[in-house]
Design a protein around this motif. Sequence first.
Motif, PDB file in Angstrom:
ATOM      1  N   ARG A  90      10.981  50.872  43.600  1.00  0.00           N
ATOM      2  CA  ARG A  90      12.444  51.235  43.172  1.00  0.00           C
ATOM      3  C   ARG A  90      13.214  51.582  44.995  1.00  0.00           C
ATOM      4  O   ARG A  90      14.805  51.627  45.060  1.00  0.00           O
ATOM      5  CB  ARG A  90      12.636  52.652  42.781  1.00  0.00           C
ATOM      6  CG  ARG A  90      14.441  53.227  42.009  1.00  0.00           C
ATOM      7  CD  ARG A  90      14.182  53.871  41.412  1.00  0.00           C
ATOM      8  NE  ARG A  90      15.117  54.255  40.907  1.00  0.00           N
ATOM      9  CZ  ARG A  90      15.866  53.703  40.164  1.00  0.00           C
ATOM     10  NH1 ARG A  90      16.241  52.840  39.576  1.00  0.00           N
ATOM     11  NH2 ARG A  90      17.630  54.572  39.950  1.00  0.00           N
ATOM     12  N   LEU A  91      12.763  51.019  46.149  1.00  0.00           N
ATOM     13  CA  LEU A  91      13.322  51.599  47.494  1.00  0.00           C
ATOM     14  C   LEU A  91      13.703  50.488  47.840  1.00  0.00           C
ATOM     15  O   LEU A  91      14.703  50.375  48.472  1.00  0.00           O
ATOM     16  CB  LEU A  91      12.347  52.248  48.297  1.00  0.00           C
ATOM     17  CG  LEU A  91      11.694  53.317  48.156  1.00  0.00           C
ATOM     18  CD1 LEU A  91      10.103  54.011  48.763  1.00  0.00           C
ATOM     19  CD2 LEU A  91      12.566  54.215  48.615  1.00  0.00           C
ATOM     20  N   LEU A  92      13.801  49.822  47.151  1.00  0.00           N
ATOM     21  CA  LEU A  92      14.053  47.902  47.381  1.00  0.00           C
ATOM     22  C   LEU A  92      15.077  47.456  47.306  1.00  0.00           C
ATOM     23  O   LEU A  92      15.705  47.166  47.439  1.00  0.00           O
ATOM     24  CB  LEU A  92      13.081  46.912  46.871  1.00  0.00           C
ATOM     25  CG  LEU A  92      11.770  46.392  47.340  1.00  0.00           C
ATOM     26  CD1 LEU A  92      10.527  45.483  46.356  1.00  0.00           C
ATOM     27  CD2 LEU A  92      11.388  46.817  48.531  1.00  0.00           C
ATOM     28  N   ARG A  93      15.572  48.458  46.449  1.00  0.00           N
ATOM     29  CA  ARG A  93      17.135  48.677  45.945  1.00  0.00           C
ATOM     30  C   ARG A  93      18.275  48.343  47.515  1.00  0.00           C
ATOM     31  O   ARG A  93      18.897  48.278  47.488  1.00  0.00           O
ATOM     32  CB  ARG A  93      17.191  49.400  44.634  1.00  0.00           C
ATOM     33  CG  ARG A  93      17.579  50.846  45.269  1.00  0.00           C
ATOM     34  CD  ARG A  93      17.715  51.720  44.166  1.00  0.00           C
ATOM     35  NE  ARG A  93      18.124  53.287  44.498  1.00  0.00           N
ATOM     36  CZ  ARG A  93      17.058  54.170  44.864  1.00  0.00           C
ATOM     37  NH1 ARG A  93      15.711  53.743  44.453  1.00  0.00           N
ATOM     38  NH2 ARG A  93      17.417  55.514  44.513  1.00  0.00           N
ATOM     39  N   HIS A  94      17.781  49.418  48.036  1.00  0.00           N
ATOM     40  CA  HIS A  94      17.952  50.001  49.516  1.00  0.00           C
ATOM     41  C   HIS A  94      18.165  48.698  50.938  1.00  0.00           C
ATOM     42  O   HIS A  94      18.959  48.474  51.381  1.00  0.00           O
ATOM     43  CB  HIS A  94      17.408  50.310  50.390  1.00  0.00           C
ATOM     44  CG  HIS A  94      17.410  52.652  49.143  1.00  0.00           C
ATOM     45  ND1 HIS A  94      18.723  52.641  48.798  1.00  0.00           N
ATOM     46  CD2 HIS A  94      16.142  53.221  49.049  1.00  0.00           C
ATOM     47  CE1 HIS A  94      18.453  54.457  48.975  1.00  0.00           C
ATOM     48  NE2 HIS A  94      16.916  53.882  48.395  1.00  0.00           N
ATOM     49  N   ALA A  95      18.031  47.995  50.147  1.00  0.00           N
ATOM     50  CA  ALA A  95      18.120  46.235  50.481  1.00  0.00           C
ATOM     51  C   ALA A  95      19.490  45.668  50.711  1.00  0.00           C
ATOM     52  O   ALA A  95      19.696  45.021  51.253  1.00  0.00           O
ATOM     53  CB  ALA A  95      17.528  45.305  49.987  1.00  0.00           C
ATOM     54  N   LEU A  97      21.936  47.246  50.475  1.00  0.00           N
ATOM     55  CA  LEU A  97      22.616  47.694  53.013  1.00  0.00           C
ATOM     56  C   LEU A  97      22.908  46.228  53.500  1.00  0.00           C
ATOM     57  O   LEU A  97      23.715  47.083  54.312  1.00  0.00           O
ATOM     58  CB  LEU A  97      22.310  48.798  52.658  1.00  0.00           C
ATOM     59  CG  LEU A  97      22.243  50.237  52.027  1.00  0.00           C
ATOM     60  CD1 LEU A  97      20.655  51.602  52.463  1.00  0.00           C
ATOM     61  CD2 LEU A  97      23.306  51.128  51.778  1.00  0.00           C
ATOM     62  N   LEU A  98      22.223  45.795  53.494  1.00  0.00           N
ATOM     63  CA  LEU A  98      21.487  45.020  54.539  1.00  0.00           C
ATOM     64  C   LEU A  98      22.812  44.411  54.282  1.00  0.00           C
ATOM     65  O   LEU A  98      23.316  43.627  52.634  1.00  0.00           O
ATOM     66  CB  LEU A  98      20.847  43.862  54.283  1.00  0.00           C
ATOM     67  CG  LEU A  98      19.560  45.124  55.216  1.00  0.00           C
ATOM     68  CD1 LEU A  98      18.177  44.261  55.024  1.00  0.00           C
ATOM     69  CD2 LEU A  98      19.483  45.396  56.331  1.00  0.00           C
ATOM     70  N   PRO A  99      23.616  42.683  54.614  1.00  0.00           N
ATOM     71  CA  PRO A  99      24.528  41.691  54.500  1.00  0.00           C
ATOM     72  C   PRO A  99      23.449  40.305  54.022  1.00  0.00           C
ATOM     73  O   PRO A  99      22.274  40.027  53.899  1.00  0.00           O
ATOM     74  CB  PRO A  99      24.567  41.454  56.306  1.00  0.00           C
ATOM     75  CG  PRO A  99      24.506  42.457  57.044  1.00  0.00           C
ATOM     76  CD  PRO A  99      23.048  42.951  56.238  1.00  0.00           C
ATOM     77  N   LYS A 100      24.176  40.377  53.103  1.00  0.00           N
ATOM     78  CA  LYS A 100      23.455  39.260  52.129  1.00  0.00           C
ATOM     79  C   LYS A 100      22.788  38.534  52.238  1.00  0.00           C
ATOM     80  O   LYS A 100      22.276  37.873  52.182  1.00  0.00           O
ATOM     81  CB  LYS A 100      24.481  39.229  51.045  1.00  0.00           C
ATOM     82  CG  LYS A 100      23.636  37.582  49.690  1.00  0.00           C
ATOM     83  CD  LYS A 100      24.750  37.117  48.470  1.00  0.00           C
ATOM     84  CE  LYS A 100      24.253  36.690  47.732  1.00  0.00           C
ATOM     85  NZ  LYS A 100      25.254  36.479  46.447  1.00  0.00           N
ATOM     86  N   ILE A 106      16.336  36.000  55.399  1.00  0.00           N
ATOM     87  CA  ILE A 106      14.626  36.557  54.966  1.00  0.00           C
ATOM     88  C   ILE A 106      13.680  36.290  54.626  1.00  0.00           C
ATOM     89  O   ILE A 106      12.831  35.688  53.896  1.00  0.00           O
ATOM     90  CB  ILE A 106      14.578  37.988  55.473  1.00  0.00           C
ATOM     91  CG1 ILE A 106      14.894  38.629  56.373  1.00  0.00           C
ATOM     92  CG2 ILE A 106      13.142  38.494  55.034  1.00  0.00           C
ATOM     93  CD1 ILE A 106      15.688  39.936  56.585  1.00  0.00           C
ATOM     94  N   TYR A 107      14.686  36.506  52.831  1.00  0.00           N
ATOM     95  CA  TYR A 107      14.362  35.684  51.276  1.00  0.00           C
ATOM     96  C   TYR A 107      13.402  34.609  51.461  1.00  0.00           C
ATOM     97  O   TYR A 107      12.689  33.907  51.298  1.00  0.00           O
ATOM     98  CB  TYR A 107      14.806  35.831  50.457  1.00  0.00           C
ATOM     99  CG  TYR A 107      14.546  35.748  48.762  1.00  0.00           C
ATOM    100  CD1 TYR A 107      13.936  36.760  48.546  1.00  0.00           C
ATOM    101  CD2 TYR A 107      14.906  34.773  48.264  1.00  0.00           C
ATOM    102  CE1 TYR A 107      13.853  36.873  46.852  1.00  0.00           C
ATOM    103  CE2 TYR A 107      14.317  34.187  47.275  1.00  0.00           C
ATOM    104  CZ  TYR A 107      13.272  35.430  46.154  1.00  0.00           C
ATOM    105  OH  TYR A 107      12.252  35.032  45.092  1.00  0.00           O
TER     106      TYR A 107
END
Length: 129
Positions: A90-95, A97-100, A106-107
């Motif tokens: 669930r912590l991955l949802r905080h990504a 906050l980074l610009p798309k 990165i993806y």
Amino acid sequence: MQKITEQTAVVIFDGACNLCDGAVSVITRHDPHKEFELVALQSIQGQALLSQYQLTDVAMDSVVLIKQQHSYLRSDAVIEIAKRLHGWPRLLRHAALLPKGLRNAIYNLIAKHRYRLFGQKAICQLPKK
């Protein structure tokens, strides 16, 4: 093939990719309400969904989430999936906050090298429910 409804969330993943297989295992373990249907992009159902949502050209290097008649690709899909999981994923949802642009860069870098870094299966295995 099941019709996509408002309640359905379908994750389309590369069934030959070891990284994707690991991600599917994480989703399965941290989805206690079984909200996600997992479909390999190599499957007939996966190909039909990609065609239906006009994603056949862009989905080969991306996880795809289809929910509420909308499709999400790359980091957007990861974030939307993470929002519905329990535990550490669930912590991955905080990504979000980074610009798309940075998230997707990165993806895309990881996706481009995923077979070399994590390996590839000769046969696509469908996830166990």
